[in-house]
Design a protein around this motif. Structure first.
Motif, mmCIF file in Angstrom:
data_model
loop_
_atom_site.group_PDB
_atom_site.id
_atom_site.type_symbol
_atom_site.label_atom_id
_atom_site.label_comp_id
_atom_site.label_asym_id
_atom_site.label_seq_id
_atom_site.Cartn_x
_atom_site.Cartn_y
_atom_site.Cartn_z
ATOM 1 N N ASP A 507 0.863 -1.175 0.000
ATOM 2 C CA ASP A 507 0.000 0.000 0.000
ATOM 3 C C ASP A 507 0.900 1.225 0.000
ATOM 4 O OD1 ASP A 507 -2.381 -1.402 0.048
ATOM 5 O OD2 ASP A 507 -2.325 -1.634 2.212
ATOM 6 N N CYS A 508 0.897 1.974 -1.098
ATOM 7 C CA CYS A 508 1.835 3.076 -1.288
ATOM 8 C C CYS A 508 1.122 4.417 -1.277
ATOM 9 C CB CYS A 508 2.584 2.913 -2.614
ATOM 10 S SG CYS A 508 3.550 1.402 -2.744
ATOM 11 N N HIS A 509 1.849 5.444 -0.830
ATOM 12 C CA HIS A 509 1.404 6.822 -0.958
ATOM 13 C C HIS A 509 1.957 7.383 -2.269
ATOM 14 C CE1 HIS A 509 0.960 6.049 3.317
ATOM 15 N NE2 HIS A 509 0.158 7.098 3.402
ATOM 16 N N VAL A 510 1.105 8.052 -3.012
ATOM 17 C CA VAL A 510 1.511 8.609 -4.303
ATOM 18 C C VAL A 510 2.017 10.034 -4.078
ATOM 19 C CG1 VAL A 510 0.790 9.157 -6.645
ATOM 20 C CG2 VAL A 510 -0.202 7.188 -5.463
ATOM 21 N N ILE A 511 3.281 10.292 -4.454
ATOM 22 C CA ILE A 511 3.874 11.621 -4.290
ATOM 23 C C ILE A 511 4.481 12.051 -5.626
ATOM 24 C CG2 ILE A 511 4.330 11.423 -1.821
ATOM 25 C CD1 ILE A 511 7.132 10.530 -2.455
ATOM 26 N N ALA A 512 4.783 13.353 -5.745
ATOM 27 C CA ALA A 512 5.278 13.894 -7.014
ATOM 28 C C ALA A 512 6.604 13.257 -7.410
ATOM 29 C CB ALA A 512 5.428 15.407 -6.907
ATOM 30 N N LYS A 513 7.535 13.126 -6.460
ATOM 31 C CA LYS A 513 8.831 12.549 -6.752
ATOM 32 C C LYS A 513 9.360 11.892 -5.495
ATOM 33 C CE LYS A 513 13.265 13.723 -8.909
ATOM 34 N NZ LYS A 513 14.103 14.810 -9.424
ATOM 35 N N ASP A 548 11.582 4.805 -8.566
ATOM 36 C CA ASP A 548 10.140 4.721 -8.830
ATOM 37 C C ASP A 548 9.349 4.438 -7.562
ATOM 38 O OD1 ASP A 548 10.471 5.044 -11.660
ATOM 39 O OD2 ASP A 548 11.171 2.968 -11.731
ATOM 40 N N ILE A 549 9.885 3.590 -6.700
ATOM 41 C CA ILE A 549 9.153 3.140 -5.498
ATOM 42 C C ILE A 549 10.101 3.138 -4.317
ATOM 43 C CG2 ILE A 549 7.801 1.266 -4.449
ATOM 44 C CD1 ILE A 549 7.220 0.272 -7.298
ATOM 45 N N LEU A 550 9.624 3.599 -3.169
ATOM 46 C CA LEU A 550 10.374 3.499 -1.919
ATOM 47 C C LEU A 550 9.654 2.498 -1.025
ATOM 48 C CD1 LEU A 550 12.072 6.235 0.138
ATOM 49 C CD2 LEU A 550 10.499 4.691 1.299
ATOM 50 N N VAL A 551 10.376 1.457 -0.603
ATOM 51 C CA VAL A 551 9.821 0.407 0.256
ATOM 52 C C VAL A 551 10.287 0.664 1.673
ATOM 53 C CG1 VAL A 551 9.730 -2.057 0.711
ATOM 54 C CG2 VAL A 551 9.786 -1.230 -1.645
ATOM 55 N N GLY A 552 9.332 0.848 2.590
ATOM 56 C CA GLY A 552 9.654 1.190 3.964
ATOM 57 C C GLY A 552 9.907 -0.005 4.857
ATOM 58 N N ALA A 553 10.007 0.281 6.166
ATOM 59 C CA ALA A 553 10.350 -0.754 7.145
ATOM 60 C C ALA A 553 9.273 -1.815 7.274
ATOM 61 C CB ALA A 553 10.593 -0.096 8.506
#
Length: 659
Positions: A507-513, A548-553
């Motif tokens: 489940d991702c948050h969509v951000i500009a960059k 493109d994607i940042l995967v968190g903890a």
């Protein structure tokens, strides 16, 4: 040819039987009323006639196979079957009508046979339904006595009809007892004896009725219905036991004790007070009389209470109707609604001019207009407003008046940052993964694994590329120096490893960059000795590329494996993962690499501020090399390399200008 003639003669015999049965039915139809004997005769004739068709079908089939042109035989078959089915339908119709007339006559005989001396032609007595019995010992005596009185001892009903009534009265396991008997008049006595021998078991009947007395349900709350039920159940089972020859007239004390234990607390206390007033031990009749009087009293109270409640309900309805009438009539005399901004006939929150104002201007205008800050309607304050609070926070104000400072309910998301100096660069854990778009097509994405982030992120460009649906979220992203920005969109992605059988849903948050290029500068890999038997998660980790994607903890530690390989002092480390081997850590770079830094704070204000800072005070980091310097650098690159032990090996060359 002789066989065909033989078949035709046999078929003529079947046709003759068809004609005989038709003549018989014509005679039966001429009778006004059929007797029981005639009905049985029709049934047996029909049974024999129905077996005729099977023999005819075999013969006709053989005849059709024997002739060269069977079309004539098909016509013969069609005519025979048409007449056959017509006669069968007529016969069954006659049987049904005859049975209906006989059942009606038998019922009339039951009703009129009970009294031969009194005839009241002007009064129609109700029909007496046959008793039903399903095999319960508790109901046997009632069924037996009723059936004997109505059917068994009625001489106006013959045995075949008695057997019919007996079968119609039995259900469930009781009907199985006489199921195997043929439907004949001489089998009625046998059927009745079988039924009586099965259920006229005195010992079992006594046990069932005694058990019914002990099994009466306890009364938890006093009510007339419960008290009457306990009286009726007791009387019914005692009468049955008396019929079975049990000395129930001597059981008063025992029955009273059992029934008292079933009473509720209030009735039990009343009975004890009443019993103490008696000089002699109470009999069962006294107990039954007390319970009946108590039930009458409770029934009277329940009716009066119900009547009172109904009256109050009607009064409340009338009162509410009158209030509704006054409310609906009131607006006709009231003033029309006027918008304080455009003076049009609508509320403030419906005004387009008001909606186009900034949040601070909206708040100021609402306060000066004396409207509720929660619903933007006049006449009350926000504290007394009955409508819901802001959609973005629990504060009591309208959503149009929401500001970032009030977003206490938004989810706070913390991000980590990366930094490098001119002499060293920190490699972050990056990997290439597969992502499926909305139409099922695979795409390759570059992800950054960050165990310092409490959420997952995806860039708007990549989300738009996948064409996946998004949903509303209310989150605040916080980074270095408590800098923050808001995120209002989210989506769900499915990542799969390009090297192993691994898949995870995010489940991702969509951000500009997501971030700037990672790594921030090109990495010289000549000094990094990588084992040849490993598969890197990001083969081009040394080239600055977008994330493109940042995967968190949330997912990070489920991806990381147990094994790691150290590449030496001041060198990065290889980490095993389900996406391949990750390369992370410090890499020392030559001093001539340009300075750069990146931070995952994702705030537009900070980005603009940094841009202005570098624009106002920027010094070019490029140094113009001389011809000799460029020649030296080219020779160094061409003749110097690092061996397997990590040592630099180079060739000494002569400088032509010095010689």
């Amino acid at each position: 040819m002789a066989d065909i003639k033989s078949f035709i003669k046999k078929r003529a015999s079947f046709k003759a039987k068809l004609t005989q049965f038709s003549s018989y039915l014509n005679i039966v139809q001429s009778c006004e009323k059929l007797s029981e004997v005639q009905l049985i005769e029709i049934e047996h004739r029909l049974s024999t006639f129905e077996s005729l068709y099977e023999k005819y079908d075999i013969l006709q089939t053989e005849l059709e196979e024997a002739v060269d042109d069977p079309s004539e035989q098909y016509t013969e078959r069609e005519e025979f079957e048409k007449q056959y089915y017509s006669l069968v339908a007529t016969a069954r119709h006659l049987i049904g009508m005859a049975r209906k007339h006989l059942s009606r006559d038998a019922a009339f005989g039951v009703e009129s046979g009970t009294s031969h001396t009194h005839k009241h032609t002007s009064v129609r007595l109700p029909k007496i339904d046959l008793p039903k019995f399903s095999g319960s010992y508790h109901d046997w005596l009632e069924f037996r006595d009723t059936f004997i009185s109505i059917i068994h001892n009625n001489e106006g009903i013959d045995n075949i009809n008695k057997l019919h009534y007996l079968r119609a009265s039995l259900k469930g396991s009781a009907s199985l007892i006489i199921d195997n008997l043929d439907f004949r008049s001489d089998n009625y006595d046998a059927a009745w004896k079988l039924l009586c021998s099965r259920y006229d078991n005195k010992r079992l009947l006594v046990n069932n009725h005694v058990q019914a007395i002990f099994s009466v349900q306890n009364i938890t709350k006093e009510s007339s219905k419960s008290l009457r039920h306990i009286v009726d159940t007791t009387n019914k089972n005692l009468r049955a036991l008396f019929t079975l020859g049990q000395p129930v007239q001597h059981w008063d004390t025992l029955i009273i004790y059992i029934m008292v234990n079933k009473l509720d607390q209030v009735t039990n206390r009343e009975w004890e007070e009443y019993r103490n007033s008696l000089s002699e031990p109470p009999t069962l009749d006294i107990f039954i009389n007390f319970i009946s009087n108590r039930a009458d009293l409770l029934e009277t109270l329940e009716e009066s209470r119900s009547l009172k409640s109904k009256t109050e309900h009607q009064q409340m309805n009338n009162h509410s109707k009158s209030k509704t009438f006054s409310l609906t009539c009131e607006p006709s005399s009231s003033k029309s609604v006027s918008c304080p901004v455009c003076k049009d006939n609508h509320f403030l929150f419906q005004c387009e001019q008001f909606r186009n104002l900034s949040v601070q201007a909206k708040l100021k205008k609402a306060q000066s207009s004396n409207v509720c800050l929660n619903c933007l309607r006049p006449g009350h304050t926000a504290q007394k407003c009955k409508l819901g609070h802001c959609k973005y926070c629990p504060e009591k104000h309208n959503t149009l008046l929401h500001t970032d400072n009030d977003s206490n309910s938004n989810q706070n998301i913390v991000l980590s940052a990366s930094h490098h100096t001119a002499s060293k660069v920190v490699l972050l854990s990056t990997a290439l993964v597969g992502v499926t778009d909305a139409e099922g097509r695979p795409h390759t994405a570059r992800v950054l694994l960050d165990n310092g982030s409490t959420a997952n992120f995806v860039s708007e460009d990549f989300c738009r590329k996948l064409r996946i649906p998004t949903y509303f979220v209310a989150s605040r992203v916080k980074g270095i120096n408590n800098q923050s920005s808001d995120c209002s969109q989210g989506c769900t992605l499915s990542l799969n490893s390009l090297n192993e059988d691994f898949e995870v849903e995010l489940d991702c948050h969509v951000i500009a960059k997501v971030s700037s290029s990672v790594p921030s500068t090109y990495i010289d890999t000549h000094n990094i000795c990588l084992p040849s038997n490993i598969v890197l998660a990001d083969p081009r980790f040394y080239t600055p590329s977008s994330i493109d994607i940042l995967v968190g903890a949330e997912v990070f530690w489920g991806i990381i494996g147990m094994n790691r390989i150290s590449l030496g002092k001041n060198m990065p480390t290889l980490l095993e993962s389900k996406l391949g081997w990750l390369i992370t850590g410090v890499v020392h770079q030559p001093n001539n690499f340009s300075n750069n830094s990146s931070s995952f704070m994702l705030t537009d204000d900070l980005r603009l501020g940094l841009n202005r800072f570098w624009e106002l005070d920027s010094i070019s980091s490029k140094h113009k090399l001389t011809y000799e310097e460029r020649s030296c650098e080219q020779i160094f690159v061409e003749t110097t390399y690092r061996d397997t032990d990590g040592r630099n090996v180079g060739q000494v060359s002569e400088c032509h200008s010095c010689s």
